[in-house]
Write an enzyme that holds these catalytic residues in place. Structure first.
Site, PDB file in Angstrom:
ATOM      1  CG  HIS A 134      -2.223  -0.825   0.891  1.00  0.00           C
ATOM      2  ND1 HIS A 134      -3.082  -0.965   1.808  1.00  0.00           N
ATOM      3  CD2 HIS A 134      -2.613  -1.304  -0.306  1.00  0.00           C
ATOM      4  CE1 HIS A 134      -4.040  -1.716   1.223  1.00  0.00           C
ATOM      5  NE2 HIS A 134      -3.929  -1.776  -0.039  1.00  0.00           N
ATOM      6  CB  CYS A 443      -9.739  -3.568  -8.660  1.00  0.00           C
ATOM      7  SG  CYS A 443      -9.529  -2.055  -7.607  1.00  0.00           S
TER       8      CYS A 443
HETATM    9  C1  PEP Z   1      -6.231  -5.431  -4.720  1.00  0.00           C
HETATM   10  O1  PEP Z   1      -6.041  -6.288  -3.763  1.00  0.00           O
HETATM   11  O2  PEP Z   1      -5.937  -5.726  -5.717  1.00  0.00           O
HETATM   12  C2  PEP Z   1      -6.786  -4.254  -4.252  1.00  0.00           C
HETATM   13  C3  PEP Z   1      -7.230  -3.464  -5.222  1.00  0.00           C
HETATM   14  O3  PEP Z   1      -6.930  -3.871  -3.093  1.00  0.00           O
HETATM   15  P1  PEP Z   1      -5.848  -3.458  -2.140  1.00  0.00           P
HETATM   16  O4  PEP Z   1      -4.664  -3.221  -2.862  1.00  0.00           O
HETATM   17  O5  PEP Z   1      -6.326  -2.492  -1.087  1.00  0.00           O
HETATM   18  O6  PEP Z   1      -5.578  -4.706  -1.106  1.00  0.00           O
END
Ligand code: PEP
Ligand code: MG
Length: 519
Positions: A134, A443
């Site tokens: 993150h 995502c």
């Molecule tokens: C993911 O896991 O790809 C996602 C978009 O969520 P995060 O990066 O917040 O875990």
């Protein structure tokens, strides 16, 4: 500390602190420290103390036993506390840095990166972390070059260095020639960004006319401007846990409404996807423990009060725009059914309290599921049937499928995301979404890498949600991709046995597709 813990009934920790206190009374430490301080009047008390502590640690190391190694952590903990008293320092925040700087640290927490002012913080170098951690995602969104997995011992007395976030390199004391190369790269990059920026609001269609939607991921309201400027189709992911991580406590219903309302009213006409807290046991520790398995929707279902407060805030905010909610770390359909039940009860209660207009149950709000653990991908058909939309969380799907922590830089090659194991799971989710005619977004960071785009389009993805900074580049890459080539590439990749094999197909087709860098 011990007294206040006792008052809270925290007996286990009290015992540990007993051991710490005993350590401080150990004559090995007390006698030696006193002697050292007396015999070295020119040295500070802190230095003398530290020297004795390192001897003590050394003694433990020499025992070569796991038990004593564990004790070293206690020694370090105690000595940090003692040093804190010997030299109390005011807590320095990155917000206080008002000169252009490159920061070097063992680790940067996501909330620390989030509060960095990009006018002053120009680069980050850390020992811990991986490319889809993150902290790295936030740094990327803020366009701060960030290199992790670096041994920090060499970083003393360095006056000049270059942080190359593209290649993950740090160059110490660069020569004049290297500096010139980098200045020119920087200039080109600024020009490319400017050129892509101009087209950021244009439609995104492949060479053969397939429309593709690029959404943005953000973690705080300050990023809304960038999301709009870069032409995001909508807000594909708001990481609501950032509200907890930045304060180390859960925000109240009203505090949450203030944030959600802002997101919705600043993005009129756009769909706003708010993910419920993806947080776990590590919620108040600074450490980013993304491998913790007690997180996401399973944590919220066990912590009803926190979850219901968030649902109340979300339902009360829905009137301000096009809101939908997203559930992290779904494993199977049971969790979705449970969430929907809770959501209906919350909606009924809010209607009774006249907090929301009319009963909007039985389906008060659109609820989507993240497909980010292998189980969810394998069971994607039943999950798709019960969800209003799906979102593949590629960062976690890669980490859990390949047992490759996002925090470990040594595993970066695995996190590129085109491993056939991951691709086949993605395909299962795509097929399930098509079967039940549900929207599906890819995502996460694998969609933010231009080289991956043909493969992902070929697999069947028609919507991406990525770090806001990358949106213009990815849009341009899509515009240059020919879907028929892409489908061919995806077919070969799905039949491949290894990531190396997939990489070789991607390499071949990138020559044909010219996707690597828009001129
Ligand atoms: C993911 O896991 O790809 C996602 C978009 O969520 P995060 O990066 O917040 O875990
Ligand atoms: Mg995730």
């Amino acid at each position: 500390l011990q007294k206040s813990l006792l008052e809270d009934g925290n007996t286990e920790v009290v015992e540990i602190l007993d051991a710490h206190l005993a350590m401080l009374q150990d004559p090995f430490i007390t006698k030696d420290v006193e002697e050292k301080i007396r015999s070295n009047p020119h040295e500070s008390a802190e230095t003398s103390f530290l020297e004795v502590i390192s001897d003590y640690k050394e003694k433990f190391y020499r025992r070569k036993s796991a038990f004593f190694e564990e004790r070293i952590r206690d020694v370090v903990d105690v000595s940090t506390r003692v040093l804190g008293h010997l030299r109390p320092v005011e807590k320095v925040s990155v917000k206080h840095i008002l000169v252009e700087s490159i920061l070097i640290a063992e680790d940067f927490s996501p909330s620390t990166v989030a509060e960095m002012d990009t006018n002053y913080i120009k680069g980050l170098i850390a020992k811990a972390g991986g490319s889809s951690s993150h902290s790295a995602i936030i740094a990327r969104a803020k366009s701060i070059p960030y290199v992790a997995g670096v041994e920090l011992d060499k970083y003393t007395d360095i006056e000049e260095l270059i942080v190359d976030g593209f290649s993950g390199k740090v160059i110490l004391t660069p020569t004049k020639k290297t500096k010139l190369v980098y200045f020119s790269m920087q200039k080109n990059q600024i020009e490319t960004d400017r050129r892509l920026q101009k087209k950021a609001h244009e439609h995104t269609k492949t060479v053969d006319g397939q429309e593709v939607f690029v959404w943005g991921n953000i973690e705080n309201v300050e990023q809304i401007g960038q999301l709009q400027k870069n032409g995001a189709f909508g807000l594909g992911l708001f990481r609501s846990e950032s509200l907890v991580l930045s304060r180390k406590e859960f925000p109240t219903e009203e505090e949450q409404i203030a944030v959600y309302q802002k997101l919705l009213s600043c993005l009129p006409g756009k769909t706003v996807t708010i993910r419920v807290f993806d947080i776990g046991e590590d919620k108040i520790t600074k450490k980013e423990d993304r491998f913790s398995s007690y997180r996401g929707i399973r944590f919220l279902l066990h912590n009803r009060e926190i979850f219901e407060t968030q649902l109340r805030a979300l339902l009360r905010s829905a009137k301000y725009g096009k809101l939908r909610i997203l559930l992290p770390m779904v494993v199977d359909v049971e969790e979705i059914i449970e969430v929907k039940k809770i959501c209906r009860t919350v909606a009924e209660k809010l209607t009774e309290e006249e907090m929301i207009s009319d009963a909007i149950s039985p389906n008060p709000i659109s609820i989507g599921s993240m497909i980010e653990v292998p189980s969810a991908a394998v069971l994607a058909d039943s999950i798709a049937e019960e969800s209003d939309f799906l979102s593949i969380g590629s960062n976690d799907l890669v980490q859990y499928t390949l047992a490759a922590s996002r925090m470990d830089m040594r595993l970066t090659s695995l996190s590129k995301g085109y491993h056939p194991g991951v691709l086949r799971l993605c395909k299962m989710a795509i097929d399930a979404a098509n079967l039940y005619e549900k929207d599906l977004i890819l995502c996460g960071e694998i969609g933010a890498v231009p080289e991956n785009i043909p493969l992902l389009l070929g697999l069947g993805f028609r919507a991406f949600s990525i770090s806001v900074a990358e949106i213009p580049l990815i849009k341009e890459t899509i515009r240059k991709t020919d879907l028929s080539y892409a489908k061919n590439l995806a077919d070969k990749a799905l039949a491949a046995k290894t990531a190396t094999e997939v990489a070789s197909y991607m390499q071949e087709s990138s020559v044909k597709l010219q996707v690597t860098s828009p001129e």
